[in-house]
Every structure is written in structure tokens, then in C-alpha cells.
Design a protein around this motif. Structure first.
Motif, PDB file in Angstrom:
ATOM      1  N   MET A  40       0.781  -1.315   0.104  1.00  0.00           N
ATOM      2  CA  MET A  40      -0.133  -0.066  -0.070  1.00  0.00           C
ATOM      3  C   MET A  40       0.772   1.189   0.132  1.00  0.00           C
ATOM      4  N   LEU A  41       1.972   1.326   0.800  1.00  0.00           N
ATOM      5  CA  LEU A  41       3.053   2.453   0.834  1.00  0.00           C
ATOM      6  C   LEU A  41       3.612   2.689  -0.487  1.00  0.00           C
ATOM      7  N   THR A  42       3.707   1.383  -1.066  1.00  0.00           N
ATOM      8  CA  THR A  42       4.554   1.616  -2.390  1.00  0.00           C
ATOM      9  C   THR A  42       3.619   2.241  -3.361  1.00  0.00           C
ATOM     10  N   LEU A  43       2.475   1.756  -3.524  1.00  0.00           N
ATOM     11  CA  LEU A  43       1.577   2.188  -4.417  1.00  0.00           C
ATOM     12  C   LEU A  43       1.089   3.866  -4.101  1.00  0.00           C
ATOM     13  N   GLN A  44       1.210   3.901  -2.898  1.00  0.00           N
ATOM     14  CA  GLN A  44       0.762   5.416  -2.633  1.00  0.00           C
ATOM     15  C   GLN A  44       1.876   6.291  -2.901  1.00  0.00           C
ATOM     16  N   ALA A  45       3.127   5.744  -2.809  1.00  0.00           N
ATOM     17  CA  ALA A  45       4.277   6.758  -2.954  1.00  0.00           C
ATOM     18  C   ALA A  45       4.450   6.910  -4.522  1.00  0.00           C
ATOM     19  N   PHE A  48       1.528   9.051  -5.803  1.00  0.00           N
ATOM     20  CA  PHE A  48       1.821  10.584  -5.378  1.00  0.00           C
ATOM     21  C   PHE A  48       2.723  11.043  -6.303  1.00  0.00           C
ATOM     22  N   SER A  49       4.076  10.355  -6.730  1.00  0.00           N
ATOM     23  CA  SER A  49       4.991  10.915  -7.540  1.00  0.00           C
ATOM     24  C   SER A  49       4.463  11.262  -8.841  1.00  0.00           C
ATOM     25  N   VAL A  50       3.670  10.187  -9.496  1.00  0.00           N
ATOM     26  CA  VAL A  50       3.108  10.432 -10.917  1.00  0.00           C
ATOM     27  C   VAL A  50       2.098  11.609 -10.830  1.00  0.00           C
ATOM     28  N   GLY A  51       1.326  11.798  -9.880  1.00  0.00           N
ATOM     29  CA  GLY A  51       0.575  12.953  -9.598  1.00  0.00           C
ATOM     30  C   GLY A  51       1.432  14.138  -9.622  1.00  0.00           C
TER      31      GLY A  51
END
Length: 78
Positions: A40-45, A48-51
Motif C-alpha cells: 500500500m505504501l509503495t502504491l501510494q508513493a 503520488f509521484s506520478v501525480g
């Protein structure tokens, strides 16, 4: 060894086996939670960076191409 001693020994072994089984189940659940949290943290990071890339680069806020390539290289290395 008398019959009561053997019975007590069997009860102790059974209790020990049950405790070992419970500890194994708890360890499995803990490891699954750690894997889930890490995913979950990997996907969120990543999202977030793509955003941030979409917001800053594609909206022409970052104009310098060197900054763009540095960001792109660092973003793809993860």
C-alpha cells in the motif's frame, strides 16, 4: 511411569502443540499485514509521484528540461 503421569504428559504435549499452532498463525497474519502495508505504501508513493509529475511538468510549471529528466530518472528507479 504410572497412568496419571502419562495422561498429564499427553495433556502437556497437546497444550504445547496448540500454543505452537497459535503462534504460527499469529506470525503468518503479522507477515501478511507487513506485506500488505508495504504494498500500500509503495502504491501510494508511486501514485503520488506520478501525480506530482502530471501537475508540475505537464502544466508547464517546471520549464527546465534538466529538472524534468532528473525527476524522470529518479522516478523510474523505484
Amino acid at each position: 511411569m504410572s497412568g496419571t503421569d502419562e495422561l498429564l504428559l499427553k495433556i502437556f504435549f497437546r497444550n504445547y502443540d496448540e500454543e505452537e499452532c497459535r503462534n504460527g498463525l499469529i506470525d503468518n497474519k503479522n507477515s501478511q499485514m507487513i506485506v500488505l502495508t508495504g504494498t500500500m505504501l509503495t502504491l501510494q508513493a508511486t501514485l503520488f509521484s506520478v501525480g506530482l509529475l502530471n501537475e508540475f511538468v505537464y502544466n508547464k510549471i517546471i520549464i527546465n528540461p534538466v529538472k524534468f529528466w532528473i525527476y524522470a530518472v529518479l522516478n523510474n528507479s523505484t
